[in-house]
Design an enzyme around this catalytic site. Structure first.
Site, PDB file in Angstrom:
ATOM      1  N   HIS A   1       1.495   7.049  -0.515  1.00 23.28           N
ATOM      2  CA  HIS A   1       0.728   6.157   0.352  1.00 23.28           C
ATOM      3  C   HIS A   1      -0.632   5.949  -0.298  1.00 23.28           C
ATOM      4  O   HIS A   1      -1.388   6.902  -0.479  1.00 23.28           O
ATOM      5  CB  HIS A   1       0.582   6.782   1.735  1.00 23.28           C
ATOM      6  CG  HIS A   1       0.264   5.800   2.802  1.00 23.28           C
ATOM      7  ND1 HIS A   1      -1.006   5.277   2.968  1.00 23.28           N
ATOM      8  CD2 HIS A   1       1.037   5.234   3.751  1.00 23.28           C
ATOM      9  CE1 HIS A   1      -0.988   4.437   3.987  1.00 23.28           C
ATOM     10  NE2 HIS A   1       0.237   4.386   4.477  1.00 23.28           N
TER      11      HIS A   1
ATOM     12  N   HIS B   1       0.784  -1.225   0.000  1.00 18.58           N
ATOM     13  CA  HIS B   1       0.000   0.000   0.000  1.00 18.58           C
ATOM     14  C   HIS B   1       0.826   1.291   0.000  1.00 18.58           C
ATOM     15  O   HIS B   1       0.262   2.386   0.038  1.00 18.58           O
ATOM     16  CB  HIS B   1      -0.927   0.016   1.226  1.00 18.58           C
ATOM     17  CG  HIS B   1      -0.146   0.085   2.501  1.00 18.58           C
ATOM     18  ND1 HIS B   1       0.518  -1.004   3.016  1.00 18.58           N
ATOM     19  CD2 HIS B   1       0.106   1.118   3.328  1.00 18.58           C
ATOM     20  CE1 HIS B   1       1.137  -0.644   4.115  1.00 18.58           C
ATOM     21  NE2 HIS B   1       0.903   0.637   4.327  1.00 18.58           N
TER      22      HIS B   1
END
Length: 149
Positions: free
Chosen positions: A72, A57
């Site tokens: 992110h 992620h």
């Protein structure tokens, strides 16, 4: 000067609009965020460099000048334990701006009750180092997000 490209298509947001105080208060560093389009997509390298950190992620790319940019993918997505994210490169790989790094689906992240908003952070920079960040506009993946002077 380093040009940082948007890793995703979507709407550019100021960091203070990110629903996570660590990013919203710029505790990790300055930058912007992209609220991505809600279709399956690939997150792209925001600059030429080496992938120095890679989780399903999130990823960080460092250029030859030593400037590190963290992307992110969504907020609290670490809780998904990699489900729905497909890394396309490995840690230590040399990448080019615009190269796909992670395949994921922002709509699935939103459906899981998490925010798909993606902070793009200039690590070890100050807000004064960044120019050209214009929020409230739509970008395509690969468009200039900001410059790091």
């Amino acid at each position: 000067m380093t040009t940082v490209s948007s890793p995703l298509a979507g709407r550019v947001l100021p960091l203070e609009d990110v629903p996570d105080p660590v990013f919203a208060d710029a505790l990790v560093g300055p930058g912007g965020a992209v609220d991505p389009v809600r279709v399956p997509l690939e997150a792209l390298a925001p600059l030429d460099g080496i992938v120095v950190s890679l989780l399903a992620h999130t990823f960080t790319v460092v250029d030859t000048a030593g400037r590190a940019v963290l992307t992110h993918l969504g907020i609290d997505t670490v809780q998904l334990a990699g489900e729905g994210f497909e890394p396309l490169v490995g840690k230590g790989d040399r990448v080019r701006r615009g190269q796909p790094l992670v395949r994921w689906d922002p709509a699935a992240v939103a459906a899981s009750g998490r925010s798909p908003v993606c902070p793009v952070i200039a690590l070890e920079a100050s807000a004064a180092d960044l120019t050209g960040l214009r929020t409230g506009r739509d970008v395509r993946a690969g468009d200039v997000l900001f410059s790091w002077n």
